[in-house]
Design an enzyme around this catalytic site. Structure first.
Site, PDB file in Angstrom:
ATOM      1  N   LYS A 172      -9.187 -45.533   7.917  1.00 23.42           N
ATOM      2  CA  LYS A 172      -7.741 -45.514   8.143  1.00 23.42           C
ATOM      3  C   LYS A 172      -7.427 -45.710   9.626  1.00 23.42           C
ATOM      4  O   LYS A 172      -6.586 -46.532  10.002  1.00 23.42           O
ATOM      5  CB  LYS A 172      -7.150 -44.186   7.644  1.00 23.42           C
ATOM      6  N   ASP A 191      -1.901 -43.609   4.146  1.00 22.59           N
ATOM      7  CA  ASP A 191      -1.736 -42.194   4.498  1.00 22.59           C
ATOM      8  C   ASP A 191      -1.065 -41.502   3.307  1.00 22.59           C
ATOM      9  O   ASP A 191      -0.946 -42.083   2.222  1.00 22.59           O
ATOM     10  CB  ASP A 191      -0.929 -42.047   5.798  1.00 22.59           C
TER      11      ASP A 191
END
Ligand code: SF4
Length: 261
Positions: A172, A191
């Site tokens: 991420k 997220d």
């Protein structure tokens, strides 16, 4: 499906009891799964939706969100790839707002990777304390500085493989840096907002962020991946909140199988 023109938002059984006769049967509580929306599109239908139809719907969702949030961008303040990398590491389990309060002083004191490498751990901990998990984060920043100096000449690398093995960096974080500091669309940042909206919108039915990312990448062309994530995050903050989505004023309601209207 009817498409209301989007407005720019700028810069989100009862159990029977023999002892209680004549109890009134409670009304069914409408769940998002059953509620569907005005056009009757349900999550069950979204599961059976063809790839082409889902891609088409995702394209429309992207366009409407882009119209609603024309200034959508990375919310972490930064001036270069190192600052973004550091800010993203600090954003784990912390709000972007809090990170942005902490980073100006941090960036002044540690302007280069070598400064993080040489920083005493206790000093780093003190600087990032208010972002939570500060011992781990300080350790990551020191290790990051050392790895960048030793393996990359003090520069932030530009590939997923090199980034994700750095201390404190996962897929991420690497996606955030590649997409926003280098304009390289390597993947979609997933997220908590992106994961929630992907499921509500019936774009992915996975839990694992990497599987959600894979599903989202399959729906839109590569050049849209970085902005795709920002738009979903903005909409999640402004309208499709975790506890109380505001479906009645959502520009995606007629495209969303979870709409409660
Ligand atoms: S707020 Fe919009 S995207 Fe979220 S569940 Fe409601 S209609 Fe769907």
């Amino acid at each position: 499906m009817p498409a209301a023109p989007p407005k720019s938002r700028g810069k989100a059984a009862a159990g029977k009891s023999a002892a209680k006769p004549a109890a009134k049967r409670p009304a069914k509580i409408p769940s998002r799964r059953r509620a569907g929306n005005a056009s009757g599109f349900t999550l069950a239908q979204a599961r059976r939706e063809s790839r082409a139809a889902k891609q088409n719907r995702a394209g429309t969702i992207f366009d409407r969100l882009h119209a609603a949030y024309p200034d959508s961008h990375c919310a972490l303040d930064h001036r270069n790839p190192l600052e973004l990398l550091v800010a993203t590491i600090l954003s784990a389990q912390c709000t972007d707002k809090r990170v942005n309060e902490v980073t100006p002083a941090l960036f002044r004191r540690y302007p280069e990777a070598a400064a993080y490498a040489a920083a005493p751990l206790g000093e780093l901990e003190e600087m990032v304390k208010s972002t939570g998990f500060f011992r781990n984060k300080a350790k990551s920043l020191q290790g990051l500085g050392r790895a960048l100096v030793e393996k990359h000449g003090g520069e932030v690398p530009r590939t997923m493989d090199e980034l994700r093995v750095l201390p404190g960096v996962g897929r991420k974080t690497a996606n955030v840096v590649l997409g926003n500091a280098f304009q390289i669309n390597e993947g979609v940042v997933v997220d908590t907002h992106v994961r929630r909206l992907s499921r509500r919108l019936g774009l992915s039915f996975e839990d694992d962020p990497e599987k959600v990312e894979r599903d989202l990448m399959a729906l839109l062309p590569r050049e849209r991946w970085t902005l795709w994530s920002h738009l979903l995050i903005d909409h999640g903050r402004a309208i499709c909140a975790a506890r109380k989505p505001e479906c009645a004023r959502c520009e995606l309601a007629d495209l969303c199988p979870s709409a409660e209207i």
